[in-house]
Design a protein around this motif. Structure first.
Motif, PDB file in Angstrom:
ATOM      1  N   ALA A 189       0.838  -1.192   0.000  1.00  0.00           N
ATOM      2  CA  ALA A 189       0.000   0.000   0.000  1.00  0.00           C
ATOM      3  C   ALA A 189       0.879   1.251   0.000  1.00  0.00           C
ATOM      4  N   GLU A 190       0.250   2.385  -0.264  1.00  0.00           N
ATOM      5  CA  GLU A 190       0.991   3.652  -0.309  1.00  0.00           C
ATOM      6  C   GLU A 190       1.743   3.910   0.990  1.00  0.00           C
ATOM      7  N   SER A 191       1.178   3.476   2.112  1.00  0.00           N
ATOM      8  CA  SER A 191       1.788   3.729   3.420  1.00  0.00           C
ATOM      9  C   SER A 191       3.146   3.058   3.573  1.00  0.00           C
ATOM     10  N   ARG A 193       5.366   2.809   1.016  1.00  0.00           N
ATOM     11  CA  ARG A 193       6.296   3.328   0.014  1.00  0.00           C
ATOM     12  C   ARG A 193       7.355   4.241   0.621  1.00  0.00           C
ATOM     13  N   ASP A 236      -0.628  -2.031   5.777  1.00  0.00           N
ATOM     14  CA  ASP A 236       0.347  -1.524   4.827  1.00  0.00           C
ATOM     15  C   ASP A 236       0.397  -2.357   3.539  1.00  0.00           C
TER      16      ASP A 236
END
Length: 257
Positions: A189-191, A193, A236
């Motif tokens: 997920a973006e979290s 990255r 995440d």
């Protein structure tokens, strides 16, 4: 519970089995936990067979929602550990080539990060079809060969016999008599990255650089990397049907016809 006590309670680290409560293992544990959480609604009030339960944390999670959970594993220390640590789970030693369950006996078969270890994947899926009731569901997660071993068909992981691309998993399931209800992928997920950027763009590669060449549980971890790995949560990761070929793991729901 202290870190030392957690290690004492956990099963021996082999370099393949994922266990909870160990900071160095947290990325893989949360990655697997995210798939369990995504598929958990299928297990509500159901009779569930987990074929290949490993440490048992997934069977324990399913047992909070299912009517009954039978967990199978071939390794005796593993089944003894599961019986001690997860009292809501019925556990038995069993060979996945011949599931010790009657025909049409269960609503759900869960098979998480296991099929890639099996020599006769088609035979195992036939056994899953046999023990499921008509309309029952097989839940499967497995590494995506296209991203896990991108260089070829021979698995880099010595514990794996055959890894599957999305189309290969789909074909195996259909050949065994299943309708593929969903075939999704698990992604960062973006979290996650931001943490990846701090470690050269890939938190997986950063971890592999630490552990390759060291005995399981014996590698020396950089403090910043270990802190980022230990902080990862199931949230995440994301499970969805977009960009399937680029997914980390395949996540399938197949219905027994």
């Amino acid at each position: 519970m202290t870190h030392a006590a957690t290690r004492a309670e956990a099963l021996h680290l082999t370099g393949e089995r994922t266990v909870p409560g160990i900071p160095e293992e947290n990325y893989w544990f949360r990655r697997h936990e995210a798939a369990y959480l995504a598929l958990l609604p299928h297990c509500a009030d159901a009779t569930v067979l987990e074929a290949g339960c490993g440490e048992g944390y997934g069977a324990g999670l399913i047992a909070r929602h299912a009517r009954r959970v039978l967990a199978l594993d071939y390794d005796v220390p593993t089944t003894e550990h599961v019986a001690r640590r997860y009292p809501d789970v019925t556990v038995a030693r069993g060979n996945l080539a011949y599931l010790p369950v009657a025909d049409r006996a269960v609503d759900i078969v869960a098979n998480f990060q296991v099929i890639e270890h099996l020599w006769d994947q088609g035979g195992f899926l036939a056994e899953c079809h046999r023990v499921l009731r008509p309309g029952g569901k097989l839940l499967v997660t497995t590494p995506n060969r296209l991203t896990f071993t991108p260089e070829g068909d021979t698995p880099l992981n010595p514990f794996h016999t055959r890894e599957l691309a999305p189309s290969e998993l789909d074909g195996l399931l259909r050949a065994a008599g299943f309708d593929v209800e969903t075939l999704h992928g698990l992604h960062h997920a973006e979290s996650l990255r931001a943490a990846e950027k701090r470690h050269g763009g890939s938190i997986v590669d950063a971890q592999l650089a630490v552990v390759m060449g060291a005995l399981p549980g014996q590698a020396t971890w950089p403090a910043k990397l270990l802190a980022d790995v230990a902080a990862i949560r199931a949230e995440d990761f994301a499970v969805h049907g977009r960009n399937l070929d680029a997914s980390l793991d395949l996540v399938a729901v197949a219905v027994r016809l």
